[in-house]
Scaffold this motif. Sequence first.
Motif: not given
Length: 188
Positions: A36-41, A102-122
């Motif tokens: 669903g919709e993105s809520r925060a990064v 800054d382009n390699r820092i892991p990030r947390l993406h918060v969505f209505d249905g779950g989260i997506v975590i970005t890391r350098p390799a995955r």
Amino acid sequence: MTDTVAAGGGSRDAAGTNGPATLREVARLAQRHGFGESRAVHALGGGDVGCVAFGLGVVLLAPGIGLVLHPYGPVVTSIGVTLLVLAVALPVTAFRYEKRRDNRIPRLHVFDGGIVITRPARIDAHPWPDIRVVEREDSVAIGQGGSTRQVHRLELHAAGGDVLCSLGDAFDTVTVVRVAIAGGARTS
């Protein structure tokens, strides 16, 4: 059900970059899971290497100038020149490093249905029902005087118990908790 995908290697596109994964890749993965919709990064790391290097550069300026201007001889003058070169090179190098890092820092993406975590390799996707939200208070030492400060932490744990990420006071944890509970995350 956790989903892991290889990251795009920092490619740039019209949506911009967000760590190693583009925002487009994060959106595709979230859409595939029906998040669903993105809520925060939120960036899950960082630091102030640029500020430290700038401060060190300022500190090196005075002795460098002093050693160059006084007639101490060629060896001392060359040390002064080296200090002056470092005073200029350190901040420039640190700021360039920060920009690329800054382009390699892991990030947390918060969505209505779950989260997506970005890391350098995955990129990892976790639906809220597979996540346990833990709130806690930690005592953190401040300075060398031994004083402590209470810090509020929010941890997101995978179903297996592993910590996916930890958020501190600087992030709007209320939004994450509200979205997590609404999405079916467990609390403890």
